[in-house]
Write a protein that holds these residues in place. Structure first.
Motif, PDB file in Angstrom:
ATOM      1  N   VAL A  48       2.267   1.731  -3.512  1.00  0.00           N
ATOM      2  CA  VAL A  48       1.353   2.065  -4.510  1.00  0.00           C
ATOM      3  C   VAL A  48       1.018   3.390  -4.202  1.00  0.00           C
ATOM      4  O   VAL A  48       0.773   4.306  -5.284  1.00  0.00           O
ATOM      5  CB  VAL A  48       0.310   1.353  -4.393  1.00  0.00           C
ATOM      6  N   SER A  49       0.797   3.960  -3.118  1.00  0.00           N
ATOM      7  CA  SER A  49       0.285   5.225  -2.699  1.00  0.00           C
ATOM      8  C   SER A  49       1.436   6.422  -2.611  1.00  0.00           C
ATOM      9  O   SER A  49       1.099   7.514  -2.316  1.00  0.00           O
ATOM     10  CB  SER A  49      -0.515   5.319  -1.560  1.00  0.00           C
ATOM     11  N   TRP A 105       0.780  -1.065   0.076  1.00  0.00           N
ATOM     12  CA  TRP A 105       0.081   0.002  -0.045  1.00  0.00           C
ATOM     13  C   TRP A 105       0.823   1.338  -0.068  1.00  0.00           C
ATOM     14  O   TRP A 105       0.630   2.211  -0.733  1.00  0.00           O
ATOM     15  CB  TRP A 105      -0.905   0.148   1.367  1.00  0.00           C
TER      16      TRP A 105
END
Length: 217
Positions: A40-41, A37
């Motif tokens: 990706v962010s 996460w």
């Protein structure tokens, strides 16, 4: 740990190693998800936050190790409980010690005395005034029996196992035969005894064997 018979420190209770591996798997999965996460962010594929990279690296290693180790250790703990129940039923006064057959050299050592022996990864040794018996949960009789009369000498030694070196007990038997044994530190555990612990255990074996000599006289 507990002191039994001659005073040597031997396994006294079961350790829940399966819980350790289960926690390792769980934290690994959480860290992996958090790391992905974060990657990706983050600002971009070429600018992954350091904590995300650490989370992914730890998550992969911990989740794989935990997922492989948990069922393995649960199986060993279940086998130990079953074998220990047999030993307590047939040899209630014996000293019960968790053993390991974790490499081919140890397996060949056992099969030299019993060619029909199965391929055990975890075994229990029952030691009393008569000798040593190897028990496995699949059978209700000892897989291997070594009377003290067949034991010429004992010694602590070491042998390679992969990239590691493990401590073993070497029993020289009549007829020039030799038996190499590795012992675990806990019932349901996978860690092996070190040289000092093996040496203490062999001293305990000698005291137990001497009781046979006194009875014979």
């Amino acid at each position: 740990m507990g002191k039994q018979r001659g005073g040597a420190t031997v396994p006294g209770r079961q350790v829940h190693t399966d819980v350790v591996f289960a926690v390792l798997a769980l934290t690994g999965v959480v860290a992996l998800i958090a790391g992905i996460w974060g990657a990706v962010s983050g600002p971009g594929p070429n600018n992954i936050p350091g904590w995300a990279g650490i989370g992914i690296a730890y998550g992969v290693v911990a989740s794989v190790t935990g997922c492989i180790g948990t069922p393995l250790v649960i199986s060993i703990a279940r086998r130990d409980r079953a074998a220990l129940a047999l030993v307590r039923a047939h040899r209630p006064r014996s000293l019960a010690i968790p053993g390991a057959v974790s490499n081919h050299a140890l397996l060949r050592s056992i099969r030299a005395l019993n060619p029909s022996a199965a391929t055990p990864r975890s075994v229990l040794w029952a030691v009393d005034e008569q000798g040593m018996e190897m028990w496995q949960p699949e059978v209700s009789v000892p897989v291997l029996a070594i009377p003290w009369a067949q034991v010429v000498s004992t010694a602590a030694a070491s042998m390679p196992q992969g990239r590691a070196v493990i401590a073993v007990a070497v029993l020289t038997l009549t007829g020039g035969r030799e038996l190499r044994l590795a012992f675990r530190t806990r019932f349901g555990g996978i860690s092996l005894m070190g040289p000092d612990r093996v040496d203490d255990l062999l001293q305990d074996f000698a005291e137990i064997a001497q009781q046979t000599d006194r009875v014979a006289r």
